[in-house]
Write an enzyme that holds these catalytic residues in place. Structure first.
Site, PDB file in Angstrom:
ATOM      1  CD  GLU A  60       3.810  -4.919  14.193  1.00  0.00           C
ATOM      2  OE1 GLU A  60       3.645  -6.122  13.956  1.00  0.00           O
ATOM      3  OE2 GLU A  60       3.403  -4.009  13.447  1.00  0.00           O
ATOM      4  CB  ALA A  73      -0.932   0.010   1.220  1.00  0.00           C
ATOM      5  CE  LYS A  83      12.411  -3.689  12.108  1.00  0.00           C
ATOM      6  NZ  LYS A  83      13.002  -4.892  11.467  1.00  0.00           N
ATOM      7  CG  PHE A 106       1.711   4.259  17.422  1.00  0.00           C
ATOM      8  CD1 PHE A 106       1.167   5.271  16.640  1.00  0.00           C
ATOM      9  CD2 PHE A 106       1.770   4.432  18.792  1.00  0.00           C
ATOM     10  CE1 PHE A 106       0.698   6.438  17.219  1.00  0.00           C
ATOM     11  CE2 PHE A 106       1.301   5.599  19.389  1.00  0.00           C
ATOM     12  CZ  PHE A 106       0.756   6.599  18.594  1.00  0.00           C
ATOM     13  CG  ASP A 107       0.444  -2.079  11.942  1.00  0.00           C
ATOM     14  OD1 ASP A 107       0.561  -3.222  12.414  1.00  0.00           O
ATOM     15  OD2 ASP A 107       0.553  -1.821  10.727  1.00  0.00           O
TER      16      ASP A 107
END
Length: 540
Positions: free
Chosen positions: A349, A291, A327, A323-324
């Site tokens: 994460e 995405a 990185k 928070f996904d």
């Protein structure tokens, strides 16, 4: 003299008012110019006319340079964060691929216009009028928290059932001493799980969700929502890129996408935003190919993210954020969003076990966020399955609780490991051994939904009770007695003792007087609590 000084002060005051009015007027003009002129610029300024054009570097079809007027350039540059030159579209129309469709591939849902959405349609200097009040809730000691992930991969695809199950389960969770519940991403999404969000303010099954949140509030449980900020799916085909890069609610175009955002195979030679488009800045983190990645360096993006986080707290009712995929963008932006929205608790994460990378991320978030302890998860899994607990002594790729326990969120499984990764921690017996370690050690423990609903629920209850009685928190002190083949044993805060593994061990060994009482145990594990003087009477 007094009258003269008064006149001077009055004139100075009016001058300040006039300057402020001029600034507000300029702001309004720029916002209006962006809304009115930018679509025309995107549509293409070409000698031959036409509206469906691909991106080009400030040239027309005949190669002549086009210089936008000063007002347009200033407004567009400002709304893109001041980076780069203003954009003018031109060049030949992009040819559509044979069989291409202009319909939206994302499942359509009925649009719900919210109060916060209306704020995005007014000049930014007036948006404070739409800023919701923050939800007031108090979490006395986050370090003493015990979390549960309130979903798994499969349950996310049936939100009404999941929200109803959470609502019914919350009294039992609260009575077990679990005080934080993690909810899945709530917004409309291109996938049923919610990790490809599109329209942020469109919340499917909102009423059922808020009933569950209200139940959590009544039970004194903190509600944590999963927020996906690294990437976003568009709901409209862009006339500029001829791709799905036109976002709604909040409304963005290709300028919101980082310039080096590559797609997945077999289209890995293509970018979501072409080189000659008005793309955003370079990505500040790892690329997510599935995405478009968001340009968090853009002040407008930052403002929209903060507004949405505040809306999730004030309007939907959430207290905390997970928070996904952190990185994917610099940790400093996580810090910015936390400091602006002020959640009661934050967890990021950062899927890694490397000590240097994890400590760098925590520092980058300015210590505002905890992060999941993947090192502990994998080393504990290896230890239990191999009955060799020397793995836990790895202080670089191993448990984060060795070097930053206050920021560690420990866990056995999550929706990924038990879902697409197909990497479950182990059998029911091994999972119980895992929780014997997890719930007795420092760090903020997170219980997996399937484990809570499965055969180990009573084991989890008793372990949480022992943790609470011993006063174990995220910052507790622990001392390893042994960690090797067949046995792990440790003391925590000098109030709890634990052993895991096939070997025998007791904290009472070698003591002239019994000082520990077994609290809870199972095959391959046991937990003891220190005997208090007032409890010695009656103990055999």
């Amino acid at each position: 003299k007094k009258m003269a000084r008064g006149n001077v002060r009055l004139k100075s005051c009016w001058m300040h008012v006039l300057v402020l009015a001029q600034l507000l007027f300029i702001q309004a003009v720029c916002d209006t110019a962006f809304d009115c002129l930018y679509p025309q610029l995107r549509a293409g300024i070409t000698k031959g006319g036409g509206t469906e054009c691909t991106c080009s570097a400030n040239v027309t079809q005949d190669g002549m340079a086009v210089e936008p007027n000063r007002l347009e350039a200033q407004c567009i540059s400002r709304l893109r964060g001041g980076a780069g030159s203003a954009f003018v579209a031109g060049a030949a129309p992009r040819v559509k691929k044979e069989g291409a469709t202009t319909t939206n591939p994302v499942k359509s849902r009925q649009a719900v216009v919210t109060f916060q959405e209306q704020a995005t349609k007014v000049p930014s200097f007036l948006r404070w009028l739409f800023k919701p009040a923050k939800k007031q809730k108090f979490m006395p000691n986050p370090s003493a928290g015990v979390m549960v992930q309130g979903f798994d991969w499969e349950s996310m695809s049936d939100r009404p059932r999941l929200y109803s199950e959470l609502e019914k389960e919350l009294p039992a969770l609260a009575s077990a001493g679990i005080n934080v519940v993690w909810f899945p991403p709530p917004s409309s999404s291109a996938d049923p799980q919610g990790y490809l969000p599109g329209k942020w303010y469109e919340i499917p099954h909102k009423a059922a969700l808020q009933r569950a949140i209200k139940k959590a509030d009544s039970e004194g449980v903190v509600t944590m929502v999963d927020v996906v900020l690294n990437h976003r799916t568009a709901s409209r085909l862009s006339a500029t890129t001829n791709d799905w890069t036109s976002f709604e609610n909040p409304d963005w175009e290709e300028w919101a996408i980082v310039k080096d955002d590559w797609k997945c195979e077999p289209f890995d030679k293509e970018k979501f935003c072409l080189d000659n488009c008005t793309c955003g800045a370079v990505d500040t983190g790892e690329n997510a190919c599935f995405a478009p990645d968001i340009d968090h360096s853009n002040p407008r993006i930052q403002a929209d993210v903060i507004a949405w986080l505040e809306w999730l707290r004030a309007d939907i009712g959430f207290d905390a954020f997970r928070f996904d995929n952190t990185k994917g963008y610099a940790a400093s932006y996580t810090a910015l969003y936390i400091e602006a929205s002020k959640p009661l608790l934050s967890v990021g994460e950062y899927f890694d076990t490397n000590k240097d990378l994890l400590t760098s991320w925590v520092r980058g978030s300015r210590g505002n966020s905890r992060t999941f302890d993947f090192g502990m998860r994998y080393k504990l899994k290896d230890s239990v399955q191999q009955d060799d607990y020397s793995h836990l002594m790895d202080k670089f790729f191993g448990p984060m609780i060795w070097y930053d326990k206050e920021h560690s969120v420990t866990f056995l499984d999550n929706h990924d490991t038990a879902g697409d990764l197909n990497d479950r921690f182990g059998t029911a017996e091994q999972i119980a051994m895992g929780y014997a370690f997890l719930l007795t050690h420092p760090g903020l423990p997170c219980i997996f939904w399937q484990d809570w609903l499965g055969p180990n629920q009573e084991v989890i209850r008793k372990l949480v009770e022992a943790r609470s009685e011993a006063g174990v928190t995220a910052s507790s002190v622990w001392k390893v007695v042994t960690a090797g083949k067949g046995l792990y044993a440790a003391f925590v805060d000098d109030s709890l003792a634990v052993k895991v593994g096939s070997g025998d061990w007791s904290p009472n060994q070698g003591l002239a007087k019994r000082g520990w009482e077994r609290s809870v145990s199972g095959p391959g594990w046991a937990v003891w609590l220190r005997i208090r003087e007032e409890d010695e009477v009656g103990i055999a």
